[in-house]
Design a protein around this motif. Structure first.
Motif, PDB file in Angstrom:
ATOM      1  N   ARG A   1       0.774  -1.107  -0.014  1.00  0.00           N
ATOM      2  CA  ARG A   1      -0.090   0.126  -0.061  1.00  0.00           C
ATOM      3  C   ARG A   1       0.787   1.151   0.180  1.00  0.00           C
ATOM      4  NH1 ARG A   1      -4.988  -0.275   0.080  1.00  0.00           N
ATOM      5  NH2 ARG A   1      -6.145  -2.223   0.840  1.00  0.00           N
ATOM      6  N   ARG A   2       1.975   1.181   0.818  1.00  0.00           N
ATOM      7  CA  ARG A   2       2.834   2.520   0.896  1.00  0.00           C
ATOM      8  C   ARG A   2       4.390   2.035   0.694  1.00  0.00           C
ATOM      9  NH1 ARG A   2       1.996   4.408   6.484  1.00  0.00           N
ATOM     10  NH2 ARG A   2       1.752   2.228   6.927  1.00  0.00           N
TER      11      ARG A   2
ATOM     12  N   GLN B   1       2.950   1.629  -9.670  1.00  0.00           N
ATOM     13  CA  GLN B   1       1.882   2.145  -9.079  1.00  0.00           C
ATOM     14  C   GLN B   1       0.663   1.397  -9.839  1.00  0.00           C
ATOM     15  OE1 GLN B   1       1.572   6.212  -8.283  1.00  0.00           O
ATOM     16  NE2 GLN B   1      -0.198   6.049  -6.864  1.00  0.00           N
TER      17      GLN B   1
ATOM     18  N   SER C   1      -3.951   3.155  -5.973  1.00  0.00           N
ATOM     19  CA  SER C   1      -3.398   3.673  -4.991  1.00  0.00           C
ATOM     20  C   SER C   1      -2.184   2.845  -4.301  1.00  0.00           C
ATOM     21  CB  SER C   1      -4.350   3.969  -3.746  1.00  0.00           C
ATOM     22  OG  SER C   1      -5.210   2.599  -3.377  1.00  0.00           O
ATOM     23  N   ASP C   2      -2.052   1.307  -4.808  1.00  0.00           N
ATOM     24  CA  ASP C   2      -1.083   0.442  -4.397  1.00  0.00           C
ATOM     25  C   ASP C   2       0.107   0.282  -5.384  1.00  0.00           C
ATOM     26  OD1 ASP C   2      -2.902  -0.268  -2.422  1.00  0.00           O
ATOM     27  OD2 ASP C   2      -4.039  -1.688  -3.797  1.00  0.00           O
ATOM     28  N   TYR C   3       0.943  -0.265  -4.988  1.00  0.00           N
ATOM     29  CA  TYR C   3       2.287  -0.704  -5.765  1.00  0.00           C
ATOM     30  C   TYR C   3       2.407  -1.788  -5.833  1.00  0.00           C
ATOM     31  CZ  TYR C   3       2.782   4.253  -4.567  1.00  0.00           C
ATOM     32  OH  TYR C   3       2.903   5.589  -4.523  1.00  0.00           O
TER      33      TYR C   3
END
Length: 139
Positions: free
Chosen positions: A101-102, A127, A130-132
């Protein structure tokens, strides 16, 4: 006196050969001077060199089901109560999708062929919403 001359030459030759073998495994070099003007000596080991103990600050990693110990860019494998320096293992392609998520602190942004990647150590992310998502190295 003359009889010992060939023996001295043999010892000298043996010493040179032994020194050549040792330097083929260990390569000390000097890093740039620090702010204080002091030089730092750094020793690197080539594959095949054995050590009795791992250096302070090593990390244990499991790659391809095998256990490795890593210090900087040097990889070790256990052998007979000692540790032998080995080539860096090749990591298999990502078998399952890894989503975070971050991004962790210290990530770097790189662009390759117009595509943006986020690099953390040797893992690349792209990306997705909103996630990676972890992806293969782009180059």
């Amino acid at each position: 006196m003359k009889a010992s001359l060939p023996a001295n030459r043999m010892l000298a030759s043996f010493g040179l050969a032994t020194g050549a073998l040792l330097t083929s495994c260990v390569a000390p070099y000097y890093a740039a001077p620090q702010a204080t003007g002091d030089y730092t000596t750094v020793t690197t080991y080539r594959p095949g060199y054995e050590v009795a103990a791992l250096p302070a600050g090593y990390r244990a990693e499991t790659i391809g089901g095998a256990r490795y110990y890593r210090h900087g860019e040097t990889y070790y494998r256990p052998r007979s109560g000692r540790y032998v320096v080995v080539e860096a293992p090749r990591q298999r392609p990502i078998e399952r999708e890894v989503i975070i998520r971050r991004l962790p602190p210290g990530y770097r942004v790189t662009t390759h062929q117009g595509i943006r990647y986020y690099r953390v150590d040797n893992v690349y992310y792209q990306q997705r919403g909103s996630d990676y998502v972890a992806v293969r190295r782009p180059y």
